[in-house]
Enzyme design. Sequence first.
Site, PDB file in Angstrom:
ATOM      1  N   SER A  17       0.795  -1.222   0.000  1.00 35.85           N
ATOM      2  CA  SER A  17       0.000   0.000   0.000  1.00 35.85           C
ATOM      3  C   SER A  17       0.829   1.275   0.000  1.00 35.85           C
ATOM      4  CB  SER A  17      -0.926   0.011   1.214  1.00 35.85           C
ATOM      5  OG  SER A  17      -0.171  -0.099   2.406  1.00 35.85           O
ATOM      6  N   HIS A  32      -5.223  -3.571  -1.932  1.00 36.29           N
ATOM      7  CA  HIS A  32      -4.926  -2.619  -3.010  1.00 36.29           C
ATOM      8  C   HIS A  32      -4.775  -3.316  -4.357  1.00 36.29           C
ATOM      9  CE1 HIS A  32      -4.468   0.705  -0.194  1.00 36.29           C
ATOM     10  NE2 HIS A  32      -4.010  -0.230   0.623  1.00 36.29           N
ATOM     11  N   LYS A  43     -11.779   0.270  -0.517  1.00 34.10           N
ATOM     12  CA  LYS A  43     -10.847   0.965  -1.409  1.00 34.10           C
ATOM     13  C   LYS A  43     -11.450   1.005  -2.811  1.00 34.10           C
ATOM     14  CE  LYS A  43      -7.228   0.201   1.851  1.00 34.10           C
ATOM     15  NZ  LYS A  43      -8.143   0.050   2.979  1.00 34.10           N
TER      16      LYS A  43
HETATM   17  C1  LIG Z   1      -3.020  -3.697   2.857  1.00 34.36           C
HETATM   18  C2  LIG Z   1      -4.152  -3.298   3.751  1.00 34.36           C
HETATM   19  N1  LIG Z   1      -4.794  -4.254   4.448  1.00 34.36           N
HETATM   20  C3  LIG Z   1      -5.818  -3.957   5.268  1.00 34.36           C
HETATM   21  C4  LIG Z   1      -6.241  -2.664   5.436  1.00 34.36           C
HETATM   22  C5  LIG Z   1      -7.361  -2.377   6.370  1.00 34.36           C
HETATM   23  O1  LIG Z   1      -8.522  -2.204   5.641  1.00 34.36           O
HETATM   24  P1  LIG Z   1      -9.751  -1.339   6.196  1.00 34.36           P
HETATM   25  O2  LIG Z   1      -9.382   0.097   6.012  1.00 34.36           O
HETATM   26  O3  LIG Z   1     -10.892  -1.777   5.355  1.00 34.36           O
HETATM   27  O4  LIG Z   1      -9.931  -1.685   7.628  1.00 34.36           O
HETATM   28  C6  LIG Z   1      -5.617  -1.638   4.734  1.00 34.36           C
HETATM   29  C7  LIG Z   1      -6.066  -0.243   4.903  1.00 34.36           C
HETATM   30  O5  LIG Z   1      -5.485   0.704   4.551  1.00 34.36           O
HETATM   31  C8  LIG Z   1      -4.543  -1.956   3.869  1.00 34.36           C
HETATM   32  O6  LIG Z   1      -3.899  -1.011   3.194  1.00 34.36           O
END
Ligand SMILES: Cc1ncc(COP(=O)(O)O)c(C=O)c1O
Length: 403
Positions: free
Chosen positions: A192, A220, A251
């Site tokens: 990310s 992502h 996202k």
């Molecule tokens: C790679 C990754 N996994 C999990 C999450 C967590 O997701 P959520 O924002 O839906 O809780 C994020 C959030 O930015 C993320 O970038």
Amino acid sequence: MNATGAWDRLEPKLAATNARVAALESDPSRRNSFVAYTMERDSAYCDLDGERLLMMSGYSYLGLAGDERVVAAAKAAVDVYGTGNHGVRALAGTIPLHEELEAEVARFAGRERALVFGSGYAANVGTVGALVGQGDTVLIDKYDHASIVDGCRLSGATVTRFRHNDVDHLERRLKAAAPTGVRLVIVDSVYSMDGDIAPLPELREVCDRYDALLMVDEAHALGVIGKTGGGIEEHFDHKVRVDVKLGTLSKAIPSMGGWIAGSHDLIGHLRYAARPFLFSAALGPAQTGAALESLRILRREPERVTHTQTQAQRLRTRLNDAGISTMDSTTAVLPVIAGSDDAAYDYATACRKAGVIGLPVVTPAVPNDLARLRIAVTARHTAADIDFAAEAFLTAAAQTGLI
Ligand SMILES: Cc1ncc(COP(=O)(O)O)c(C=O)c1O
């Protein structure tokens, strides 16, 4: 105030956080966190205090946030089910829409069954904790998302980190892992903060050799990589499969929630063993309806994925040709390294003055001296938007000494 002594002992901690933010955001033009933007429903622009700025750090990769069909689906769900739910999913909290959404996610992910959590964070924490514990080993990439790290910590399993995207290092870690217990390797499909992709075929091969399960976080990747936005397996032409697939609905899918897709037995277990699922309220009707409609749109409109991929490449080429590195990014996330946290804030401020929002990501979210602007391209960006953004990023880089 009660507990005065305890508050006194906490004081240095509170003061340190607040002083750090105050130093970085020393004047209003440097405010970058908790800023309230109003996005336009049908463009990539937003309003900030009466000024129209191009958003280049938003997550709505498919450009569906604000889409009238998604908004209508959320409203329709509220009309039928109301605004909340009646508790946790295992008790009175499940509505038919949850079951429809889970069936759609399972179809999308190409798996027997899926389970939807309240957030992607909860999905990671809950799944890791339900799969491994004391006596097991989890092996995670150094750049894995915080929710994976937190899930590992809470699980009680032995946690080992390997160097970013370094399969040889993972192999050495696997060799050194306890011979008993479950071994679980977890990676992000798309990182990310860096926008690079995990080397799935090599990871699968080493996991097979060391009898380890492989879990990927597609946060992502969903809607972004693969010809139709199917994620990392599609990106690698479905030549390899992972054991546990996780995604978010926050996202590319403009809602809230996280999901796990896998075998019938895996999901059956998680329904009762993943604590953030079992002990937390069900996803709200509006969020569920919006997510379901967005997934259906993704299936019908794969050109959204192609558009985002094309525009991300256009921006990458423009920046790289002008001497700005975007590291190993090949996806919709483009990092531009500024160095110190302060330098990243300076750069973001200069970008905003040039008409573009590029948000800084600083420590501890990224390693020391690798603070950056985390740029994200979405299906809302037109070629003209990308050209405008490239000019702004270059002008601001020249002004702040980055090029
Ligand atoms: C790679 C990754 N996994 C999990 C999450 C967590 O997701 P959520 O924002 O839906 O809780 C994020 C959030 O930015 C993320 O970038």
